[in-house]
Structure formats: C-alpha cells, structure tokens
Write an enzyme that holds these catalytic residues in place. Structure first.
Site, PDB file in Angstrom:
ATOM      1  N   PHE A  88       0.824  -1.216   0.000  1.00  0.00           N
ATOM      2  CA  PHE A  88       0.000   0.000   0.000  1.00  0.00           C
ATOM      3  C   PHE A  88       0.854   1.260   0.000  1.00  0.00           C
ATOM      4  N   LYS A  92      -0.731   9.593  -2.683  1.00  0.00           N
ATOM      5  CA  LYS A  92      -1.982   9.406  -3.441  1.00  0.00           C
ATOM      6  C   LYS A  92      -2.704  10.681  -3.834  1.00  0.00           C
ATOM      7  N   SER A 132      -5.041   1.724  -9.089  1.00  0.00           N
ATOM      8  CA  SER A 132      -6.080   2.749  -8.958  1.00  0.00           C
ATOM      9  C   SER A 132      -6.911   2.894 -10.223  1.00  0.00           C
ATOM     10  N   TYR A 157       0.423  11.133 -10.781  1.00  0.00           N
ATOM     11  CA  TYR A 157       0.108  10.064  -9.826  1.00  0.00           C
ATOM     12  C   TYR A 157      -0.256   8.786 -10.589  1.00  0.00           C
ATOM     13  N   LYS A 161       1.692   5.043 -10.819  1.00  0.00           N
ATOM     14  CA  LYS A 161       1.068   3.760 -10.475  1.00  0.00           C
ATOM     15  C   LYS A 161       1.136   2.793 -11.667  1.00  0.00           C
ATOM     16  N   ASN A 187     -13.401   4.357  -5.245  1.00  0.00           N
ATOM     17  CA  ASN A 187     -13.335   5.367  -4.161  1.00  0.00           C
ATOM     18  C   ASN A 187     -13.649   4.755  -2.792  1.00  0.00           C
ATOM     19  N   ASN A 206      -7.909  15.972   0.549  1.00  0.00           N
ATOM     20  CA  ASN A 206      -8.213  16.151  -0.875  1.00  0.00           C
ATOM     21  C   ASN A 206      -9.507  15.441  -1.215  1.00  0.00           C
ATOM     22  N   ASN A 207      -9.750  14.349  -0.509  1.00  0.00           N
ATOM     23  CA  ASN A 207     -10.877  13.483  -0.871  1.00  0.00           C
ATOM     24  C   ASN A 207     -12.185  13.982  -0.244  1.00  0.00           C
ATOM     25  N   ARG A 312     -12.402  21.184 -10.464  1.00  0.00           N
ATOM     26  CA  ARG A 312     -11.032  20.876 -10.033  1.00  0.00           C
ATOM     27  C   ARG A 312     -10.281  20.267 -11.218  1.00  0.00           C
ATOM     28  N   GLY A 314      -8.420  18.032 -13.622  1.00  0.00           N
ATOM     29  CA  GLY A 314      -8.243  16.575 -13.738  1.00  0.00           C
ATOM     30  C   GLY A 314      -9.463  15.745 -13.358  1.00  0.00           C
ATOM     31  N   ASP A 315     -10.566  16.366 -12.907  1.00  0.00           N
ATOM     32  CA  ASP A 315     -11.756  15.573 -12.578  1.00  0.00           C
ATOM     33  C   ASP A 315     -12.483  15.162 -13.858  1.00  0.00           C
TER      34      ASP A 315
HETATM   35  P1  NAD Z   1      -2.693   6.499   3.036  1.00  0.00           P
HETATM   36  O1  NAD Z   1      -1.888   7.722   2.761  1.00  0.00           O
HETATM   37  O2  NAD Z   1      -3.632   6.535   4.176  1.00  0.00           O
HETATM   38  O3  NAD Z   1      -1.737   5.243   3.208  1.00  0.00           O
HETATM   39  C1  NAD Z   1      -0.483   5.134   2.577  1.00  0.00           C
HETATM   40  C2  NAD Z   1       0.522   4.767   3.641  1.00  0.00           C
HETATM   41  O4  NAD Z   1       1.806   4.617   3.034  1.00  0.00           O
HETATM   42  C3  NAD Z   1       0.668   5.858   4.712  1.00  0.00           C
HETATM   43  O5  NAD Z   1       0.600   5.260   5.972  1.00  0.00           O
HETATM   44  C4  NAD Z   1       2.054   6.457   4.452  1.00  0.00           C
HETATM   45  O6  NAD Z   1       2.641   6.927   5.637  1.00  0.00           O
HETATM   46  C5  NAD Z   1       2.789   5.278   3.842  1.00  0.00           C
HETATM   47  N1  NAD Z   1       3.890   5.612   2.935  1.00  0.00           N
HETATM   48  C6  NAD Z   1       3.897   6.495   1.913  1.00  0.00           C
HETATM   49  N2  NAD Z   1       5.102   6.489   1.298  1.00  0.00           N
HETATM   50  C7  NAD Z   1       5.873   5.573   1.940  1.00  0.00           C
HETATM   51  C8  NAD Z   1       7.191   5.100   1.772  1.00  0.00           C
HETATM   52  N3  NAD Z   1       7.983   5.596   0.814  1.00  0.00           N
HETATM   53  N4  NAD Z   1       7.642   4.158   2.615  1.00  0.00           N
HETATM   54  C9  NAD Z   1       6.861   3.666   3.597  1.00  0.00           C
HETATM   55  N5  NAD Z   1       5.596   4.078   3.812  1.00  0.00           N
HETATM   56  C10 NAD Z   1       5.106   5.015   2.986  1.00  0.00           C
HETATM   57  O7  NAD Z   1      -3.448   6.144   1.685  1.00  0.00           O
HETATM   58  P2  NAD Z   1      -4.514   5.005   1.408  1.00  0.00           P
HETATM   59  O8  NAD Z   1      -5.773   5.657   1.001  1.00  0.00           O
HETATM   60  O9  NAD Z   1      -4.540   4.011   2.501  1.00  0.00           O
HETATM   61  O10 NAD Z   1      -3.886   4.365   0.108  1.00  0.00           O
HETATM   62  C11 NAD Z   1      -3.104   3.185   0.143  1.00  0.00           C
HETATM   63  C12 NAD Z   1      -2.652   2.851  -1.265  1.00  0.00           C
HETATM   64  O11 NAD Z   1      -3.784   2.694  -2.109  1.00  0.00           O
HETATM   65  C13 NAD Z   1      -1.802   3.931  -1.914  1.00  0.00           C
HETATM   66  O12 NAD Z   1      -0.778   3.303  -2.643  1.00  0.00           O
HETATM   67  C14 NAD Z   1      -2.765   4.654  -2.834  1.00  0.00           C
HETATM   68  O13 NAD Z   1      -2.111   5.206  -3.932  1.00  0.00           O
HETATM   69  C15 NAD Z   1      -3.678   3.515  -3.257  1.00  0.00           C
HETATM   70  N6  NAD Z   1      -5.022   3.958  -3.655  1.00  0.00           N
HETATM   71  C16 NAD Z   1      -5.766   4.690  -2.787  1.00  0.00           C
HETATM   72  C17 NAD Z   1      -7.049   5.104  -3.162  1.00  0.00           C
HETATM   73  C18 NAD Z   1      -7.897   5.960  -2.256  1.00  0.00           C
HETATM   74  O14 NAD Z   1      -8.833   6.586  -2.740  1.00  0.00           O
HETATM   75  N7  NAD Z   1      -7.656   6.003  -0.956  1.00  0.00           N
HETATM   76  C19 NAD Z   1      -7.562   4.724  -4.399  1.00  0.00           C
HETATM   77  C20 NAD Z   1      -6.751   3.966  -5.258  1.00  0.00           C
HETATM   78  C21 NAD Z   1      -5.490   3.573  -4.856  1.00  0.00           C
HETATM   79  C1  WQD Z   2     -14.681  12.609  -5.427  1.00  0.00           C
HETATM   80  C2  WQD Z   2     -15.592  13.650  -6.042  1.00  0.00           C
HETATM   81  C3  WQD Z   2     -14.492  15.694  -6.673  1.00  0.00           C
HETATM   82  C4  WQD Z   2     -13.387  16.984  -2.672  1.00  0.00           C
HETATM   83  C5  WQD Z   2      -9.315  10.227  -6.216  1.00  0.00           C
HETATM   84  C6  WQD Z   2      -8.198   9.873  -7.129  1.00  0.00           C
HETATM   85  C7  WQD Z   2      -8.328   8.432  -7.521  1.00  0.00           C
HETATM   86  C8  WQD Z   2      -8.438   7.557  -6.301  1.00  0.00           C
HETATM   87  C9  WQD Z   2      -9.542   7.985  -5.422  1.00  0.00           C
HETATM   88  C10 WQD Z   2      -6.209   7.068  -5.584  1.00  0.00           C
HETATM   89  C11 WQD Z   2     -14.954  14.354  -7.237  1.00  0.00           C
HETATM   90  C12 WQD Z   2     -15.493  15.932  -5.569  1.00  0.00           C
HETATM   91  C13 WQD Z   2     -13.907  16.262  -3.737  1.00  0.00           C
HETATM   92  C14 WQD Z   2     -13.977  18.241  -2.356  1.00  0.00           C
HETATM   93  C15 WQD Z   2     -15.542  17.917  -4.157  1.00  0.00           C
HETATM   94  N1  WQD Z   2      -7.288   7.656  -5.465  1.00  0.00           N
HETATM   95  N2  WQD Z   2     -14.957  16.722  -4.464  1.00  0.00           N
HETATM   96  N3  WQD Z   2     -15.041  18.655  -3.114  1.00  0.00           N
HETATM   97  O1  WQD Z   2     -11.097  12.393  -7.437  1.00  0.00           O
HETATM   98  O2  WQD Z   2     -12.795  10.517  -7.566  1.00  0.00           O
HETATM   99  O3  WQD Z   2     -10.526  10.038  -6.917  1.00  0.00           O
HETATM  100  O4  WQD Z   2      -9.341   9.364  -5.090  1.00  0.00           O
HETATM  101  O5  WQD Z   2      -5.861   6.297  -6.415  1.00  0.00           O
HETATM  102  O6  WQD Z   2      -7.201   8.155  -8.246  1.00  0.00           O
HETATM  103  O7  WQD Z   2      -8.261  10.683  -8.275  1.00  0.00           O
HETATM  104  O8  WQD Z   2     -11.927  11.226  -5.331  1.00  0.00           O
HETATM  105  O9  WQD Z   2     -12.685  11.960  -3.132  1.00  0.00           O
HETATM  106  O10 WQD Z   2     -11.070  13.413  -4.410  1.00  0.00           O
HETATM  107  O11 WQD Z   2     -13.401  13.218  -5.204  1.00  0.00           O
HETATM  108  O12 WQD Z   2     -16.499  18.355  -4.810  1.00  0.00           O
HETATM  109  O13 WQD Z   2     -13.543  18.970  -1.445  1.00  0.00           O
HETATM  110  O14 WQD Z   2     -15.825  14.658  -5.069  1.00  0.00           O
HETATM  111  O15 WQD Z   2     -14.543  16.718  -7.615  1.00  0.00           O
HETATM  112  O16 WQD Z   2     -15.968  14.572  -8.159  1.00  0.00           O
HETATM  113  P1  WQD Z   2     -11.620  11.132  -6.923  1.00  0.00           P
HETATM  114  P2  WQD Z   2     -12.213  12.473  -4.437  1.00  0.00           P
END
Ligand code: NAD
Ligand code: WQD
Length: 367
Positions: A88, A92, A132, A157, A161, A187, A206-207, A312, A314-315
C-alpha cells in the site's frame, strides 16, 4: 470472507498504518494471519496499528521504514519468513503529483522496484499491489469500466502507479513461482464498524468524504463542490464508492486466489504471461457529489454546509467500475451500501474528531 493463513508464515503490509492498510491489517488479523507492518508515517500515525492490536488482541510488529530504503527493508525481510506482501505504501494526491512528480515517481514507482527486488532476493513469491481507477483516465465512453479498458493516466500520480504495475509485471516474468495481483480501487470510504480506526489524512483532505466529515465536526468551514456543470444527471461528478471493509476483504480474497493457484500448480511456476492478475474493486453503482452530501447529512443528522465552486483540475464526469471479474474469479462481493458507508464514516469522525489525537471519552472507554 475467510482467507486461510499459511502456517508459520507472515504477511508483510507496506503502508499498513494508512487508511486502507490499517483496515486490511485488521481484516487479516481477524482471519488469523500473522502480519508485519512497515510504514514511514508520512501520512499516518502508528496508533492505527496499535488500535488494530487492541481490537483483535493480536500483536502486529511495526517498523518505521521507508520502502525507498533498501537497507532498512532488507533487515525486515531478513527477520521474518513472509509468504506474501501487500504493497500500500505510496503517495496518493493527484493535485500534489502535478507539483512534485519526481517525488511521486520515487515513492510509488522506484519504491515498488526496490520492494520487488527484496522479495526476489528472499524468495517471497506473492504480491498484492494497490493500483487505482485513475489509470482509466477519462474512462471514455464506458458506463462500467472493465479491466481491459484503455489505460491512459492523465496525471503524474496515475503514471507513477501504471509504471509500478509495469515494473512488477516485468519482474514477475523472470521470477520463478512469482505471482502478482493488482487491485484497481475506485473510491474507498467509511471505516471499520467499531469506529476505532478510520481515515486520518495529515493535511487538508483532498478526498470528498474526509473533507465532509471534518466539516461536520467543525475542523473545516464549508465543503466546496467542484463543479456542477458536468455531463451527469445533477451536474456533479459521479463516482463508485466502496466500503473500506469490503475493499480490505478484497485483499484477503486476492491472497486466497494466489494461494489457491500456488496449491493447484503444485510448486511449479505459472506460465510467464499468467503471473499477473488484475481486478477492479468497486460497487458498480455511481453516486454524484450532491448525492453523497445528502447521504452524509442524513447519516450525521445535520446538513453538510456546501457551496458550488469551480471545477477541479483533472476531474472527470463519471468513473464507475465493473467488478464482475473479481466477483467471478475471487468470489468477492461487496456487502455494504452507501448508507452504511456514510454511517461508518460518521461514527469514526464523530467519535474521533481529531483522528487518533485526543481520543473522546467514548473511545477511551473502548481502549
Ligand atoms: P494512506 O496515505 O492513508 O496510506 C499510505 C501509507 O503509506 C501511509 O501510511 C504512508 O505513511 C505510507 N507511505 C507512503 N510512502 C511511503 C514510503 N515511501 N515508505 C513507507 N511508507 C510510505 O493512503 P490510502 O488511502 O490508505 O492508500 C493506500 C494505497 O492505495 C496507496 O498506494 C494509494 O495510492 C492507493 N489507492 C488509494 C485510493 C484511495 O482513494 N484512498 C484509491 C486507489 C489507490
Ligand atoms: C470525489 C468527487 C471531486 C473533494 C481520487 C483519485 C483516484 C483515487 C480515489 C487514488 C470528485 C469531488 C472532492 C472536495 C468535491 N485515489 N470533491 N469537493 O477524485 O474521484 O478520486 O481518489 O488512487 O485516483 O483521483 O476522489 O474523493 O477526491 O473526489 O467536490 O472537497 O468529489 O470533484 O468529483 P476522486 P475524491
């Protein structure tokens, strides 16, 4: 979902203190696995892992370790007999990746190369990798995105990946008995039903969901809804939200698939082109930003304050998964609906308004 531990072997979880990592460590422990976590805590705190230990009564060794640091990582590989790695660790934020693309390449791509090198040097054959939905870019012309859709990362990003996926695929070709599973998440939201662990970004979220929940507890003033002129029914973007526990269970299902394949092959290597499996992880249902605002307001019993703001960068209009392949091949199905996702997200944030800092009375009583 029940995934069988491999006797005497550990699962290494990189990034295990983070949002998805901590929930997966919890599900692994609940299923009897022995887990080791490495994390550099750049976006998390060790308390998440401590709370998993409290919930499950299982010890989870934690190492403050950066995956980019091969020497430190090697020490952990030397110490434990791992059966699989769930990777993980990474950064992100799409917005941040435009500002510091090199750092994303180092943390997400190069770190993955180092990790797989360590696996190969220690004969650890199995990896599940956090990929992702962002790889599908604009998701052009598809109601439901399948794994064979065009890959077109539209931000650094996503590129970091995709390159990580390619590195793993290439390395597996020369790794006898090696096998990888890429899970492309949509998501993930919500929190474990105990309310003891949850999403806890270090900076301004951000999310969407953490921004909403932090607004509801008074840490942010008002939610900006990014654009209401998209080509969707109410003009706001549509996404596929998945409960974090369903997603965590997806990782157990992936491990189970790798284990089953290993047993079926009776110790032999998979054919070179079959060493990588790819699955989407989503629900197949799309919800707009305004629908999420309404669902979160209902779960919290108070209106989420919001204003319509600029789009935003890239959306895209709509990103919704077909998870049919994972349903069929991993026998993995989601269990939670949007109301449960919002209720669990709210339970976490309302009882832990400052995340893992300053636990409330309610949480202190549980700890
Ligand atoms: P998160 O930031 O909560 O978790 C990532 C963890 O990795 C954190 O604890 C961070 O401290 C650790 N980390 C980052 N860089 C590191 C490094 N170089 N060495 C060791 N630890 C490191 O994020 P998350 O939402 O739990 O996401 C986990 C994974 O899933 C990520 O790779 C992210 O890209 C991927 N992902 C997340 C989402 C999402 O929406 N949350 C969606 C698709 C993919
Ligand atoms: C969801 C919707 C925003 C915040 C991202 C990454 C994707 C994956 C999941 C890692 C969008 C809107 C958001 C706010 C808003 N992550 N929004 N106001 O963009 O679908 O996906 O996270 O791999 O790769 O791109 O998720 O939660 O940021 O946004 O209106 O303050 O909510 O525009 O439509 P997203 P998000």
């Amino acid at each position: 979902f029940v995934s069988q531990p491999v006797p005497g072997k550990y699962i290494l979880v990189t990034g295990g203190a983070g949002f998805i990592g901590s929930h997966t460590v919890l599900q692994l422990c609940r299923n009897g696995h022995d887990v080791v976590v490495v994390d550099n805590l750049c976006n998390s705190v060790e308390d998440s892992v401590k709370r998993v230990e409290i919930i499950t009564g299982k010890k989870v060794p934690f190492y403050l370790c950066d995956v980019r640091n091969k020497e430190d990582l090697t020490k952990v590989f030397d110490k434990y007999d791992f059966w699989a790695v769930i990777h993980f660790a990474g950064l992100k934020s799409v917005a941040e990746s435009f500002k510091i693309p090199d750092v994303y390449m180092q943390n997400n791509t190069e770190a993955t190369r180092i990790l797989v090198d360590c696996m190969m040097e220690h004969d650890v054959h199995n990896i599940v990798f956090s990929s992702s939905a962002t790889l599908y870019g604009y998701g052009r012309g598809k109601d439901l995105l399948t794994e064979d859709c065009n890959i077109e990362p539209i931000n650094p990003y996503g590129e970091s990946k995709y390159k990580a996926e390619q590195i793993i695929t290439e390395k597996m070709k020369s790794f006898e008995k090696g096998q990888a599973c890429f899970l492309r998440y949509f998501n993930p939201i919500g929190a474990d039903v105990t309310g003891l662990i949850g999403e806890n970004p270090k900076d301004i979220p951000n999310n969407l969901i953490p921004y909403i929940t932090q607004t509801l507890v008074g840490r942010r003033e008002i939610l900006s809804v990014f654009g209401n002129d998209y080509n969707t029914p109410d003009g706001t973007c549509v996404r596929d939200y998945i409960h974090i526990t369903d997603l965590a269970d997806g990782h157990l299902a992936a491990l189970e698939k790798l284990r089953e394949n290993e047993v079926n092959r009776n110790g032999a290597s998979a054919p070179i082109d079959d060493r990588t499996l790819i699955y989407n992880m989503g629900n197949g249902n799309g919800f707009s930003v305004l629908e999420i605002v309404a669902a979160m307001s209902k779960a919290a019993g108070k209106q989420v304050p919001y204003k319509i703001a600029e789009r935003r960068r890239g959306d895209v209009d709509r990103l919704v998964a077909s998870s049919a392949k994972a349903n069929k091949e991993l026998k993995w199905f989601t269990k939670y609906n949007i109301e449960q996702m919002c209720a669990d997200a709210w339970r976490w944030q309302s009882t832990n308004p400052e995340g893992y800092d300053n636990p409330s009375e309610y949480i202190l009583n549980l700890l």
